[in-house]
Design a protein around this motif. Structure first.
Motif, PDB file in Angstrom:
ATOM      1  N   SER A  67       0.856  -1.189   0.000  1.00  0.00           N
ATOM      2  CA  SER A  67       0.000   0.000   0.000  1.00  0.00           C
ATOM      3  C   SER A  67       0.895   1.243   0.000  1.00  0.00           C
ATOM      4  CB  SER A  67      -0.910   0.004   1.231  1.00  0.00           C
ATOM      5  OG  SER A  67      -1.779  -1.118   1.213  1.00  0.00           O
ATOM      6  N   ALA A  68       0.544   2.227  -0.812  1.00  0.00           N
ATOM      7  CA  ALA A  68       1.362   3.433  -0.939  1.00  0.00           C
ATOM      8  C   ALA A  68       0.457   4.632  -1.190  1.00  0.00           C
ATOM      9  CB  ALA A  68       2.367   3.280  -2.081  1.00  0.00           C
ATOM     10  N   ASP A  69       0.960   5.807  -0.887  1.00  0.00           N
ATOM     11  CA  ASP A  69       0.158   7.029  -1.030  1.00  0.00           C
ATOM     12  C   ASP A  69       0.188   7.546  -2.469  1.00  0.00           C
ATOM     13  OD1 ASP A  69       2.864   7.648  -0.821  1.00  0.00           O
ATOM     14  OD2 ASP A  69       2.516   9.568   0.171  1.00  0.00           O
ATOM     15  N   VAL A  70      -0.205   6.674  -3.403  1.00  0.00           N
ATOM     16  CA  VAL A  70      -0.106   7.021  -4.822  1.00  0.00           C
ATOM     17  C   VAL A  70      -1.024   8.186  -5.193  1.00  0.00           C
ATOM     18  CG1 VAL A  70      -1.799   5.272  -5.518  1.00  0.00           C
ATOM     19  CG2 VAL A  70      -0.097   6.050  -7.155  1.00  0.00           C
ATOM     20  N   GLU A  71      -2.214   8.261  -4.587  1.00  0.00           N
ATOM     21  CA  GLU A  71      -3.075   9.417  -4.803  1.00  0.00           C
ATOM     22  C   GLU A  71      -3.840   9.735  -3.512  1.00  0.00           C
ATOM     23  OE1 GLU A  71      -6.659   8.508  -7.416  1.00  0.00           O
ATOM     24  OE2 GLU A  71      -5.226   7.050  -8.222  1.00  0.00           O
ATOM     25  N   PHE A  72      -3.047   9.848  -2.453  1.00  0.00           N
ATOM     26  CA  PHE A  72      -3.609  10.108  -1.126  1.00  0.00           C
ATOM     27  C   PHE A  72      -2.675  11.049  -0.372  1.00  0.00           C
ATOM     28  CE2 PHE A  72      -4.171   8.994   3.390  1.00  0.00           C
ATOM     29  CZ  PHE A  72      -5.543   9.206   3.519  1.00  0.00           C
ATOM     30  N   ASP A  73      -3.241  12.105   0.197  1.00  0.00           N
ATOM     31  CA  ASP A  73      -2.467  13.078   0.961  1.00  0.00           C
ATOM     32  C   ASP A  73      -2.469  12.650   2.430  1.00  0.00           C
ATOM     33  OD1 ASP A  73      -1.601  15.319   2.481  1.00  0.00           O
ATOM     34  OD2 ASP A  73      -2.078  16.636   0.790  1.00  0.00           O
ATOM     35  N   LEU A  74      -1.322  12.226   2.928  1.00  0.00           N
ATOM     36  CA  LEU A  74      -1.236  11.733   4.294  1.00  0.00           C
ATOM     37  C   LEU A  74      -1.475  12.837   5.316  1.00  0.00           C
ATOM     38  CD1 LEU A  74       1.847   9.375   3.900  1.00  0.00           C
ATOM     39  CD2 LEU A  74      -0.527   8.692   4.155  1.00  0.00           C
ATOM     40  N   ALA A  75      -1.162  14.087   4.953  1.00  0.00           N
ATOM     41  CA  ALA A  75      -1.317  15.197   5.888  1.00  0.00           C
ATOM     42  C   ALA A  75      -2.785  15.566   6.092  1.00  0.00           C
ATOM     43  CB  ALA A  75      -0.533  16.412   5.396  1.00  0.00           C
TER      44      ALA A  75
END
Length: 432
Positions: A101-109
């Protein structure tokens, strides 16, 4: 007693601890196939029944996929049949990190959805600052199809007859473009096309003018072509397919077009490959005017052509990271290559193998820099070594010249010289 009755049952063999471990690594179906093959060998009398488990373990592949890593000693830096550009260690590490799983189109902030592959796009834009906007698809042919569909479906693409190239494996630029619903308006002749030819063809039905770099062939003699700056005043977008993936000028390849120079010259859009001279993963790069890039990005076809997270990771690492292997090979010092070839040949000759270090000439490959030869060095072996080297572990692929097998070292990283030596020594036992 019939020896076939002594062949152990499948479940008994699969209970072997070595095969249990392999099942978790390779998959049960792969392990079971190896067991079945070993059982059949026992039924045929090739091995003893008690050797079935050992034979199955020996026959297991090193990895679940059938693709095998190969030592490219052909002298072709970007060899399409060998996967084009080898990735840098940084790119491989980035792909491994992104494999889960990776933040490919997700803003973690913020916890909200974000632009897909934003880091990769920022890296590409930073590598070509003159481009107003950038986009990435799955290969250069896809980039050209997307541009043609978004900007010229049902309209005309004006292109020189001398640039209606075949790009490999029977795929031709005219067929590729026609498949988008665009109409080709061919101008000029095979060897000469002038600005006037383009100007006479441009009209209300024109979607854009296309320039295609003839990357895999050369025309010499009585020739002429219109350059990008001459085409910018025709009142329609100018799209340039540079193919090989140079983002900036390369002094060693002065005739090879690059994205930055083409945009500075007036190109509205440039398309290029990611897995050639850029040295990254397979990808199609679009760079240029923000309004045209956005039209391509928002076209429905863009969804079908988008790249996955592994490509995004590898491409960003290629753009931001250390010099990739292709660039290292391109800039390899011929004197160093000569010393490596002499040392390797001496080591093999000391083992009784007919080997010698010889001068060689390498090529860029992948359709890049046609006609440009790069001084190199190779280890020369008898031709009979070719098959056992190709089928060995690791496979070493060279080229045949004058009944000799040449292992050209320009595309072989120095740290692989020991692997090459061991492979040749193993092949010598096969050829006798």
């Amino acid at each position: 007693m019939d020896r076939r009755r002594r062949v152990p049952r499948t479940d008994a063999v699969l209970a072997d601890s070595r095969l249990v471990e392999a099942g978790g690594r390779l998959g049960r179906s792969v392990v079971k196939a190896a067991v079945a093959a070993a059982q059949e060998r026992a039924r045929q009398g090739e091995i003893a029944p008690e050797e079935v488990a050992d034979a199955a373990v020996t026959a297991l592949p090193a990895r679940a996929a059938s693709l095998r890593p190969v030592v490219n000693a052909t002298g072709v830096l970007i060899h399409t049949n060998l996967g084009r550009a080898p990735l840098s260690a940084a790119a491989v590490e980035a792909m491994t990190a992104a494999a889960g799983s990776a933040d490919v189109e997700f803003d973690l902030a913020t916890g909200a959805r974000s632009r897909r592959g934003r880091g990769t796009l920022e890296a590409l834009a930073g590598a070509v600052p003159v481009a107003q906007d950038v986009h990435v698809v799955n290969n250069n042919a896809a980039a050209l199809v997307l541009v043609a569909t978004a900007l010229a479906a049902g309209r005309e693409i004006v292109i020189s007859r001398g640039e209606l190239v075949e790009i490999g494996d029977g795929f031709r630029i005219p067929d590729l473009l026609a498949s988008t619903g665009a109409r080709l308006r061919e101008v000029g002749t095979t060897n000469r096309t002038s600005v006037r030819d383009y100007a006479d063809a441009v009209g209300p039905a024109t979607g854009f003018v296309l320039k295609v770099h003839p990357s895999n062939f050369r025309i010499e003699g009585f020739t002429g072509s219109a350059e990008v700056p001459e085409l910018t005043g025709l009142g329609v977008p100018v799209v340039v397919d540079i193919g090989s993936g140079l983002l900036a000028r390369e002094p060693l390849l002065p005739a090879e077009p690059d994205a930055a120079t083409m945009i500075e010259a007036g190109a509205d859009l440039v398309t290029a490959s990611g897995d050639k001279l850029l040295g990254g993963p397979q990808a199609g790069l679009l760079l240029g005017r923000c309004d045209l890039v956005e039209r391509c990005r928002r076209h429905p076809l863009a969804r079908a052509l988008r790249v996955d997270k592994l490509t995004l990771a590898a491409l960003e690492a290629t753009l931001r990271g250390p010099v990739p292997p292709v660039r290292q090979a391109l800039h390899a010092d011929p004197a160093v290559l000569e010393r490596r070839a002499a040392a390797l040949a001496g080591r093999l000759a000391g083992a009784g193998i007919d080997a010698s270090g010889v001068p060689s000439e390498a090529a860029v490959g992948g359709g890049g820099a046609p006609g440009v030869l790069l001084p190199s060095a190779a280890v020369s072996l008898p031709e009979r070594f070719a098959v056992p080297l190709r089928t060995g572990d690791p496979p070493v692929v060279g080229r045949i010249e004058g009944a000799q097998l040449l292992l050209d070292l320009r595309a072989v990283p120095p740290e692989r010289d020991d692997d090459v030596a061991r492979a040749v020594l193993a092949a010598a036992e096969v050829v006798g």
